[in-house]
Design a protein around this motif. Structure first.
Motif, PDB file in Angstrom:
ATOM      1  N   ASN A  37       0.791  -1.226   0.000  1.00 48.48           N
ATOM      2  CA  ASN A  37       0.000   0.000   0.000  1.00 48.48           C
ATOM      3  C   ASN A  37       0.831   1.289   0.000  1.00 48.48           C
ATOM      4  O   ASN A  37       0.430   2.265  -0.639  1.00 48.48           O
ATOM      5  CB  ASN A  37      -1.018  -0.010   1.144  1.00 48.48           C
ATOM      6  CG  ASN A  37      -0.368  -0.025   2.516  1.00 48.48           C
ATOM      7  OD1 ASN A  37       0.012   1.004   3.052  1.00 48.48           O
ATOM      8  ND2 ASN A  37      -0.270  -1.205   3.101  1.00 48.48           N
ATOM      9  N   PHE A  61       1.570   2.187  -3.624  1.00 43.97           N
ATOM     10  CA  PHE A  61       0.434   2.747  -4.359  1.00 43.97           C
ATOM     11  C   PHE A  61       0.110   4.169  -3.899  1.00 43.97           C
ATOM     12  O   PHE A  61      -0.311   5.005  -4.703  1.00 43.97           O
ATOM     13  CB  PHE A  61      -0.787   1.846  -4.195  1.00 43.97           C
ATOM     14  CG  PHE A  61      -0.684   0.551  -4.952  1.00 43.97           C
ATOM     15  CD1 PHE A  61      -0.575   0.548  -6.333  1.00 43.97           C
ATOM     16  CD2 PHE A  61      -0.685  -0.667  -4.292  1.00 43.97           C
ATOM     17  CE1 PHE A  61      -0.468  -0.639  -7.051  1.00 43.97           C
ATOM     18  CE2 PHE A  61      -0.579  -1.864  -4.991  1.00 43.97           C
ATOM     19  CZ  PHE A  61      -0.462  -1.849  -6.374  1.00 43.97           C
ATOM     20  N   SER A  62       0.284   4.439  -2.609  1.00 45.83           N
ATOM     21  CA  SER A  62       0.008   5.797  -2.129  1.00 45.83           C
ATOM     22  C   SER A  62       0.978   6.796  -2.761  1.00 45.83           C
ATOM     23  O   SER A  62       0.603   7.932  -3.079  1.00 45.83           O
ATOM     24  CB  SER A  62       0.096   5.858  -0.600  1.00 45.83           C
ATOM     25  OG  SER A  62       1.429   5.675  -0.159  1.00 45.83           O
ATOM     26  N   GLY A  98      -5.285  -5.404  -5.395  1.00 44.46           N
ATOM     27  CA  GLY A  98      -6.383  -4.441  -5.408  1.00 44.46           C
ATOM     28  C   GLY A  98      -6.665  -3.891  -4.026  1.00 44.46           C
ATOM     29  O   GLY A  98      -6.917  -2.692  -3.847  1.00 44.46           O
ATOM     30  N   PHE A 116      -3.961  -1.461  -3.203  1.00 43.90           N
ATOM     31  CA  PHE A 116      -4.181  -0.218  -3.947  1.00 43.90           C
ATOM     32  C   PHE A 116      -5.213   0.655  -3.225  1.00 43.90           C
ATOM     33  O   PHE A 116      -5.040   1.874  -3.112  1.00 43.90           O
ATOM     34  CB  PHE A 116      -4.661  -0.535  -5.358  1.00 43.90           C
ATOM     35  CG  PHE A 116      -5.006   0.687  -6.172  1.00 43.90           C
ATOM     36  CD1 PHE A 116      -4.024   1.369  -6.874  1.00 43.90           C
ATOM     37  CD2 PHE A 116      -6.316   1.157  -6.228  1.00 43.90           C
ATOM     38  CE1 PHE A 116      -4.338   2.502  -7.618  1.00 43.90           C
ATOM     39  CE2 PHE A 116      -6.638   2.288  -6.962  1.00 43.90           C
ATOM     40  CZ  PHE A 116      -5.638   2.961  -7.661  1.00 43.90           C
ATOM     41  N   CYS A 117      -6.280   0.036  -2.725  1.00 40.90           N
ATOM     42  CA  CYS A 117      -7.326   0.803  -2.031  1.00 40.90           C
ATOM     43  C   CYS A 117      -6.809   1.395  -0.723  1.00 40.90           C
ATOM     44  O   CYS A 117      -7.198   2.502  -0.344  1.00 40.90           O
ATOM     45  CB  CYS A 117      -8.537  -0.088  -1.778  1.00 40.90           C
ATOM     46  SG  CYS A 117      -9.450  -0.510  -3.280  1.00 40.90           S
TER      47      CYS A 117
END
Length: 295
Positions: free
Chosen positions: A106, A109-110, A158, A161-162
């Motif tokens: 994560n 992705f951030s 996924g 990513f969220c």
């Protein structure tokens, strides 16, 4: 104003004890999810989880004034996004430990999302960390145990990513406490999850009475211990120590999770899997030690 480092700000034995407890509780969360979704359909399990959190927190947490839209957007990212994909990934895999590693992507992705949104261009160290982490994911995809079933890793990516998107949204809309986010995303997510469960899954009136005590305890753990106690303790730690000191310790969560799933679930831990997971964690570790995370 300069930020105190962990050397400038001594860490008490109490803080180390709380930190160790949080890491262990978060690691065991993956086991608890597996126990729950092994007997409950995913959206039913999520509905139960969010219902429990809402019942416990709503009497104590006030709604942040003027924050309806931010909380609705955050809820949309966290409820069907992070939690939905995570529960689905755990349900469909026999390698829960590997899922726990992929979710640690994560921060990568951030960084990717913050670049176009805030013009926060990543430096050399962060780009290197991103590259290493994604190489680890690619290597993990070629683990023989996953050759016939890529779905769990795609779902876990996924979910990661969220979480990265959630971190960017929290940066954009500051001033909402962690417990308020947990409380109100659960309150908004409860009717959504029950509706999806009723439409797409067998009736909860039929499935829930057949669920064992172990599954109930698993979902209760996810709701109470991981979501409320562990996150509340983490919020307390963030008020005591710099995030640059605390965040790297979270890389121990998938390590503990992989040990736990190997011992409790009997999962195979191959050298291929261990090596690829080490590459992922090395990349994420480089990211969390970069200047962007030294807040």
């Amino acid at each position: 104003m300069s930020v105190l480092s962990s050397q400038d700000q001594p860490v008490s034995p109490k803080e180390y004890a709380v930190l160790a407890a949080v890491l262990i509780l978060w690691a065991l969360n993956f086991l608890a999810i597996k126990f729950g979704v092994s007997e409950m359909p995913v959206w039913t399990a999520l509905a139960v989880r969010f219902s429990l959190v809402s019942v416990i927190l709503l009497p104590f947490i006030r709604f942040p004034k003027g924050q309806l839209v931010p909380l609705l957007v955050i809820s949309a990212v966290l409820v069907p996004g992070h939690f939905g994909l995570l529960f689905w990934a755990v349900e469909t895999t026999n390698s829960v430990g590997a899922v726990s590693v992929i979710v640690q992507m994560n921060p990568a992705f951030s960084i990717l999302l913050a670049w176009p949104m805030f013009g926060d261009k990543p430096g050399v160290k962060r780009i290197a960390g991103l590259t290493i982490a994604f190489i680890g994911v690619v290597v993990l995809f070629y683990e023989p145990a996953f050759l016939d079933n890529f779905r769990p890793l795609i779902l876990a990516l996924g979910s990661a990513f969220c979480v990265g998107a959630y971190m960017v949204l929290v940066r954009r809309w500051q001033g909402i406490s962690p417990l308020a986010i947990i409380c109100w995303t659960s309150a908004f997510g409860t009717p959504l999850c029950w509706a999806i469960a009723l439409i797409n899954e067998p009736s909860p009136l039929v499935t829930l009475p057949e669920v064992s005590l172990k599954a109930w305890l698993g979902i209760s753990y996810v709701a109470v211990v991981s979501s409320i106690i562990a996150h509340g303790s983490w919020a307390w730690l963030l008020r005591q120590q710099p995030i640059s000191f605390l965040v790297p310790f979270t890389l121990l969560v998938p390590v503990i999770a992989m040990i736990a799933t190997t011992l409790v679930l009997g999962e195979d831990l191959t050298w291929h899997m261990a090596g690829s997971c080490a590459i992922v964690l090395a990349g994420v570790g480089l990211i969390t030690r970069s200047k962007a995370f030294r807040k």
